[in-house]
Scaffold this motif. Structure first.
Motif: not given
Length: 271
Positions: A215, A217, A256
């Motif tokens: 993941t 941002t 994100r």
């Protein structure tokens, strides 16, 4: 992130030597490699080693990302890199690094239980590099080269491609658009495997694919972009609108996203 396309030798040297423009930022932003792959490389090095601690030569050591992972797996690592600025970051972390193009690097009679290259072998001549690796590997030692890559979600990839077409219309990311990064990286694996075969000094190359996801941002992705070959040499007047456009696209996607990633590797044993 897509791979860098074919370049002439002089431009290859310029791009390969450009990553140290902000070596500390490179070290912070670049992803690490799958633990299972690093463990496999370390285990193979131990099997080939004459002593209790396997010796590994890391080609294109950069700031020491691969070297730190190998050290944590119990290996002693020497680095070679073309960029003094990158090498200095690795040295501050305790690694010995020699600055040279690998094809021209002088081994001075030293031998190693493994040779590795993470995200760098496409800057090395695949035949001359494999031959130099064979020169320094113990019999039974392996050369393993590998690359991280991945694709953002499709809708975000479309938005990213539009930003590149607007800001950097001549860049490979503008040209490839939403094509999977695996296509370009698969070509690198095939070129590396062909180089190994052409030396006549290695076993049949074997390939591996490790998958992962991460993941990102907005800030993490915008920290990564300037460390890529497409962006390392951009002046601020072009980098800033690129980052602004990419940031706006991520904001529109919720700030994100999850990148579906993979690490492709190819290796062979010195016979």
């Amino acid at each position: 992130m897509s791979a860098t396309p074919s370049l002439d030798p002089e431009e290859l040297r310029q791009v390969a030597s450009s990553f140290g423009v902000d070596a500390a930022a490179y070290d912070r932003a670049r992803p690490r490699y799958p633990d299972a792959l690093i463990a496999a490389v370390a285990d193979a090095a131990r099997d080939a080693a004459a002593g209790p601690v396997p010796r590994v030569l890391d080609v294109g050591v950069g700031t020491g990302i691969v070297a730190r992972q190998l050290r944590a797996a119990g290996c002693d690592v020497l680095g070679v890199d073309v960029d003094e600025r990158m090498a200095e970051v690795a040295r501050r972390d305790g690694f010995e690094v020699e600055v040279a193009r690998f094809e021209e690097w002088a081994p001075s009679g030293r031998s190693f239980d493994a040779v590795t290259a993470g995200q760098t072998w496409h800057w090395v001549d695949p035949v001359a590099g494999a031959a130099r690796a064979a020169d320094v590997l113990r019999p039974g030692g392996a050369l393993t080269v590998f690359w991280n890559a991945g694709d953002p979600p499709h809708d975000l990839a479309v938005a990213f491609a539009e930003v590149y077409r607007e800001v950097l219309p001549g860049s490979p990311l503008a040209a490839t658009g939403t094509a999977s990064a695996e296509t370009a990286y698969r070509q690198m694996v095939e070129a590396a495997a062909d180089g190994l075969r052409r030396t006549g000094r290695f076993s049949a190359p074997s390939e591996r694919r490790d998958t992962w996801e991460r993941t990102y941002t907005r800030d993490e992705w915008l920290a990564l972009v300037p460390t890529t070959g497409v962006a390392t040499r951009l002046p601020a007047a072009r980098l800033e609108p690129l980052l602004a456009g990419l940031g706006a696209a991520i904001d529109a996607a919720g700030g994100r996203f999850v990148q579906q990633g993979f690490t492709l590797s190819v290796g062979a044993v010195r016979v």
